[in-house]
Design a protein around this motif. Structure first.
Motif, PDB file in Angstrom:
ATOM      1  N   GLY A 409       0.796  -1.221   0.000  1.00 44.64           N
ATOM      2  CA  GLY A 409       0.000   0.000   0.000  1.00 44.64           C
ATOM      3  C   GLY A 409       0.824   1.264   0.000  1.00 44.64           C
ATOM      4  N   GLN A 410       1.968   1.230   0.667  1.00 40.43           N
ATOM      5  CA  GLN A 410       2.815   2.418   0.688  1.00 40.43           C
ATOM      6  C   GLN A 410       3.244   2.812  -0.719  1.00 40.43           C
ATOM      7  N   ARG A 411       3.583   1.820  -1.528  1.00 46.07           N
ATOM      8  CA  ARG A 411       3.926   2.102  -2.915  1.00 46.07           C
ATOM      9  C   ARG A 411       2.723   2.686  -3.657  1.00 46.07           C
ATOM     10  N   THR A 412       1.548   2.162  -3.372  1.00 47.46           N
ATOM     11  CA  THR A 412       0.344   2.601  -4.074  1.00 47.46           C
ATOM     12  C   THR A 412       0.088   4.082  -3.895  1.00 47.46           C
ATOM     13  N   VAL A 413       0.410   4.635  -2.716  1.00 44.33           N
ATOM     14  CA  VAL A 413       0.101   6.042  -2.430  1.00 44.33           C
ATOM     15  C   VAL A 413       1.323   6.949  -2.495  1.00 44.33           C
ATOM     16  N   GLY A 414       2.396   6.494  -3.161  1.00 39.67           N
ATOM     17  CA  GLY A 414       3.442   7.454  -3.483  1.00 39.67           C
ATOM     18  C   GLY A 414       4.800   7.265  -2.868  1.00 39.67           C
ATOM     19  N   ILE A 415       4.978   6.296  -1.955  1.00 39.42           N
ATOM     20  CA  ILE A 415       6.316   6.080  -1.417  1.00 39.42           C
ATOM     21  C   ILE A 415       7.103   5.283  -2.449  1.00 39.42           C
ATOM     22  N   SER A 416       7.859   5.992  -3.247  1.00 31.24           N
ATOM     23  CA  SER A 416       8.663   5.382  -4.297  1.00 31.24           C
ATOM     24  C   SER A 416       9.776   6.333  -4.685  1.00 31.24           C
ATOM     25  N   GLU A 417      10.949   5.763  -4.924  1.00 31.15           N
ATOM     26  CA  GLU A 417      12.070   6.572  -5.393  1.00 31.15           C
ATOM     27  C   GLU A 417      11.989   6.832  -6.889  1.00 31.15           C
ATOM     28  N   LYS A 418      11.014   6.204  -7.560  1.00 31.86           N
ATOM     29  CA  LYS A 418      10.892   6.316  -9.014  1.00 31.86           C
ATOM     30  C   LYS A 418       9.791   7.319  -9.362  1.00 31.86           C
ATOM     31  N   PRO A 419      10.140   8.497  -9.807  1.00 32.22           N
ATOM     32  CA  PRO A 419       9.127   9.533 -10.046  1.00 32.22           C
ATOM     33  C   PRO A 419       8.107   9.151 -11.103  1.00 32.22           C
ATOM     34  N   GLU A 420       8.486   8.277 -12.048  1.00 35.54           N
ATOM     35  CA  GLU A 420       7.537   7.891 -13.105  1.00 35.54           C
ATOM     36  C   GLU A 420       6.358   7.077 -12.563  1.00 35.54           C
ATOM     37  N   LEU A 421       6.479   6.575 -11.330  1.00 36.11           N
ATOM     38  CA  LEU A 421       5.390   5.798 -10.736  1.00 36.11           C
ATOM     39  C   LEU A 421       4.429   6.663  -9.924  1.00 36.11           C
ATOM     40  N   VAL A 422       4.716   7.950  -9.851  1.00 33.91           N
ATOM     41  CA  VAL A 422       3.930   8.854  -9.000  1.00 33.91           C
ATOM     42  C   VAL A 422       3.312   9.951  -9.870  1.00 33.91           C
ATOM     43  N   PRO A 423       2.029  10.294  -9.661  1.00 33.94           N
ATOM     44  CA  PRO A 423       1.401  11.360 -10.463  1.00 33.94           C
ATOM     45  C   PRO A 423       1.878  12.745 -10.039  1.00 33.94           C
ATOM     46  N   LEU A 424       3.097  13.080 -10.402  1.00 34.10           N
ATOM     47  CA  LEU A 424       3.703  14.328  -9.945  1.00 34.10           C
ATOM     48  C   LEU A 424       2.966  15.558 -10.461  1.00 34.10           C
ATOM     49  N   ASP A 425       2.468  15.497 -11.681  1.00 32.91           N
ATOM     50  CA  ASP A 425       1.723  16.653 -12.206  1.00 32.91           C
ATOM     51  C   ASP A 425       0.465  16.905 -11.381  1.00 32.91           C
ATOM     52  N   LYS A 426      -0.174  15.842 -10.969  1.00 34.23           N
ATOM     53  CA  LYS A 426      -1.376  15.990 -10.133  1.00 34.23           C
ATOM     54  C   LYS A 426      -1.011  16.593  -8.779  1.00 34.23           C
ATOM     55  N   LEU A 427       0.073  16.129  -8.181  1.00 34.81           N
ATOM     56  CA  LEU A 427       0.516  16.688  -6.906  1.00 34.81           C
ATOM     57  C   LEU A 427       0.877  18.166  -7.057  1.00 34.81           C
ATOM     58  N   ALA A 428       1.512  18.511  -8.148  1.00 40.94           N
ATOM     59  CA  ALA A 428       1.864  19.916  -8.398  1.00 40.94           C
ATOM     60  C   ALA A 428       0.618  20.785  -8.444  1.00 40.94           C
ATOM     61  N   GLU A 429      -0.416  20.281  -9.103  1.00 37.26           N
ATOM     62  CA  GLU A 429      -1.673  21.023  -9.216  1.00 37.26           C
ATOM     63  C   GLU A 429      -2.372  21.143  -7.868  1.00 37.26           C
TER      64      GLU A 429
END
Length: 756
Positions: A409-429
């Motif tokens: 679950g931690q990976r599912t909600v953003g704990i990852s060293e790989k930025p491509e797995l995280v919706p960074l544009d959404k977080l920025a918004e």
């Protein structure tokens, strides 16, 4: 070789042995009678979700929905023992480094925030505001990219989401978690071949499958509640075939402790119809043998106008089949037998179970993932399943069994060293900032950075990182050179005794304890191995009035570190975790729609899996057949005097937490400093039972690695393989010995020599 020649356990998994194991820990932890209510609510809708294994929580739960491992974890967390400031006043940190892991944690629950005082070499109490302010000042002074935010896999989805957000607002993606040390090979491997980074099976699949194939997973000790659906499957005629270097009791026989008839009569259920002791690192070869049998039977079927291989599925849904077929046909049985350690007839018998079954599930654990060729091992299992379309149908799938309760679950909600797995544009918004886009460090890279001095700060959300990683001696020496180390924990462990120049130990609530914030009692959530989300409510009285929740600690650290941002509302989120779930839903709407409404869905709510729907998010747009680089996953050659060491967890252990010295299901009592070795190998080396020996890593990298004082015990193992306990043997594992793609430490096949 007879069992009488080896240490072993004559009883089944479960049964009265399990009951006695739980009772022993209950007495040891001096638990109050109130703990019984927590156990009654454990893993049930509206109840408290286990802090140990990540096995699913079924809707049709049992009266007692906990296994021996889960019960021990709860009793351990709810101990009445307390580790107070008075304890730390009596003992220097240097003295405590000489204590055993078990003895440190037996001091009980931490009660106050503590600061390490270097002059006195002791932890001293401090206030929460003081700790947050000091840590915040240190973090501000450090380059964010020189700081690591580690997560152990235990923290809730809500805490994990905010922890990852804190890291990115601070300025880095250095978010390794415990999956880097166990199932990161799954995340990388499955993503590559089926386009989804987690398993595809759901709980109901175990009610309709015809066969289950197990590779490198110890259900009896690590996920004992899994034995219930396995027993039910066997009773309805499902065949279970197991491949494991060690004969683990949980996959041999069991007695269900919740069945009065079985408990009174001693009637056992045989779990595996075939049990193959494959050489460690030999799973690729074993599966290759089964695939070879499938092709042979398909050839025979063609002559009768039939197919064994699902040609329609292969043509429509897969890529790379012909190259794989050529490799299978060209691989000789001599090669397969040599690398697997198994005979052709045994592999053909296993393959025939696969041929005869209409619906098959493939199960695996760290026996596959913690190898240099871990990806190839997982990919070979996927190859086998793809041959008959055993992914994306009811009663089928690939199903890795995860370890810690929320590591997936931690990976599912953003704990990852790989930025491509995280919706960074959404977080920025959402939060009006520019997230860092550079890749962060994983566990191995973090360790390398600590050694070379580029990592200057380390914040640990739970866990026992220093004890869990390879190359202990090297890492402990380098650890003290960091500027800042922060540990968030419930109990004292060795990682808290290896400190940076500035060090804090911050005690948190356990998941079983009541978490009351400004908005009232709070609920947290986690994701199980089968991708279902569960709410959890703790109701037990906290161990100390001075404890904060993990989420409150993360919010306090973030608020003290980061500049104000009107869209980042740490105090509001701390007061009402439901608002954090709203953020998770907004960030991941496909997976978490109606999150708060569905929180207590019986059996959890399923977040979905594209590969289960036969939507393949791979480079080719199809599921990928792959050709392994080698038949051995070990990553090194066999030589005279060289053995393959695999590290194991005991029946009295969860990860680095040692509950006691009883590995009941293997017949080992009273010690963890052992070398398990087959009697044939003992005779070859002239070793005697009980003799003390040492082990030395057989890798030429200019560094000597030894562990001495290990008691020789005769144990049934494949030729050329030996075993011992994790984490005691971690000093033998070089940082450089890891899976090729995921960099998961290769703890299941370490080249060693025995020093008499």
């Amino acid at each position: 070789m007879s069992k009488n020649e080896t240490v072993h356990y004559d009883g089944p998994a479960g049964g009265w042995g399990s009951v006695r194991g739980i009772a022993r820990i209950f007495a040891k932890e001096l638990n109050s009678p109130a703990v019984a209510d927590t156990l009654r609510r454990q893993n049930k809708p509206g109840g408290f979700m286990c802090v140990s294994c990540a096995w699913t929580k079924p809707a049709d739960h049992h009266p007692f929905e906990f296994g021996e491992t889960g019960a021990k974890a709860t009793l351990w967390e709810l101990t009445t023992r307390r580790c107070t400031p008075e304890f730390f006043a009596k003992h220097t940190v240097t003295e405590l480094r000489g204590w055993k892991d078990h003895d440190l944690e037996q001091e009980g629950r931490l009660t106050h925030p503590m600061r390490y005082d270097r002059d006195s070499d002791r932890y001293v109490p401090c206030g929460w505001d003081e700790a947050f302010s000091a840590i915040g000042q240190e973090l501000k002074a450090l380059d964010p990219k020189s700081v690591v935010f580690y997560a152990s896999g235990r923290a809730s989805l809500e805490t994990s989401y905010l922890y990852a957000l804190f890291a990115r607002l601070y300025g880095h993606n250095n978010l390794p978690d415990s999956s880097n040390m166990c199932h990161e090979t799954t995340s990388v491997g499955l993503k590559k071949v089926i386009g989804a980074s987690v398993g595809t099976s759901v709980y109901d699949d175990f009610s309709t499958c015809d066969a289950i194939f197990f590779f490198g997973q110890n259900t009896g000790s690590n996920s004992p509640r899994f034995l219930h659906p396995l027993q039910a499957a066997v009773k309805r005629g499902c065949k279970i075939v197991t491949f494991n270097p060690v004969r683990e009791k949980g996959l041999e026989t069991m007695i269900n402790p919740q069945s009065p008839t079985e408990m009174l009569t001693g009637k056992e259920t045989q779990i595996s119809c075939q049990y193959h002791q494959v050489k460690t690192g030999g799973d690729i070869a074993a599966i290759m043998g089964m695939c070879k049998h499938v092709f042979a039977k398909d050839d025979e079927a063609k002559q009768q106008g039939r197919n064994v291989i699902d040609r329609d599925f292969v043509e429509q849904h897969t890529s790379g089949f012909h190259a794989f077929e050529e490799t299978v046909r060209a691989t000789s049985w001599d090669e397969i037998e040599r690398e697997s350690g198994l005979e052709r007839a045994a592999l053909e018998a296993a393959g025939q179970v696969y041929v005869d079954a209409e619906r098959v599930i493939g199960i695996y654990g760290m026996g596959l993932t913690q190898q240099v060729g871990g990806f190839e091992s997982i990919a070979m299992l996927v190859n086998l399943l793809l041959l008959k379309g055993n992914i994306g149908r009811d009663g089928t799938g690939i199903s890795p069994v995860r370890g810690h309760s929320n590591v997936q679950g931690q990976r599912t909600v953003g704990i990852s060293e790989k930025p491509e797995l995280v919706p960074l544009d959404k977080l920025a918004e959402m939060f009006d900032f520019e997230p860092p886009r550079e890749k962060g460090v994983n566990t191995v890279e973090a360790c390398e950075g600590i050694v070379d001095g580029s990592i200057r700060g380390f914040v640990s959300l739970g866990g026992n990182f220093v004890r869990a990683i390879p190359d202990h001696d090297v890492m402990e020496a380098a650890w003290t050179k960091m500027r800042l180390t922060v540990q968030i924990a419930t109990k004292l462990n060795r990682s808290h005794l290896i400190n940076g120049e500035v060090a804090y130990l911050l005690p948190c609530l356990g998941r079983s304890e009541e978490d009351v914030q400004e908005g009232g009692p709070q609920t947290v959530s986690m994701e199980d191995s089968l991708s279902c989300i569960h709410g959890s409510v703790g109701k037990h009285k906290p161990a100390s009035e001075h404890l904060l929740s993990e989420l409150a600690i993360v919010a306090g650290l973030a608020k003290a570190t980061l500049p104000p941002n009107p869209k980042v509302k740490w105090d509001e989120w701390r007061g009402d975790y439901g608002k954090v779930r709203d953020l998770i839903e907004e960030t991941y709407p496909d997976k978490f729609h109606d999150f708060n409404k569905r929180l207590f869905t019986p059996g959890g709510f399923y977040r979905g899996n594209s590969a289960r729907e036969r939507i393949w998010k791979t480079e080719s747009g199809k599921a990928e057949f792959t050709v392994p680089e080698a038949l051995s996953a070990a990553g090194f050659e066999d030589r005279d005097g060289r053995y393959r060491l695999m590290t194991l967890r005991s029946n009295d252990q969860f990860n680095t937490t040692i509950y006691g010295y009883s590995d009941r299901l293997r017949g080992i009592e009273g010690t963890r400093n052992v070398l398990l070795i087959d009697p044939k190998e003992m005779e070859k080396l002239g070793l005697q039972e009980g003799q003390l020996v040492g082990l030395q890593t057989d890798i030429e990298d200019g560094r000597e690695r030894k562990v001495e004082g290990l008691k020789v015990l005769p144990f049934q193992l494949p030729d050329g393989c030996v075993a011992g306990y994790y984490p005691e043997l971690n000093p033998l594992i070089p940082l450089s010995l890891h899976e090729r793609l995921s960099q998961t430490p290769a703890s299941k096949a370490v080249p060693i020599r025995i020093l008499p």
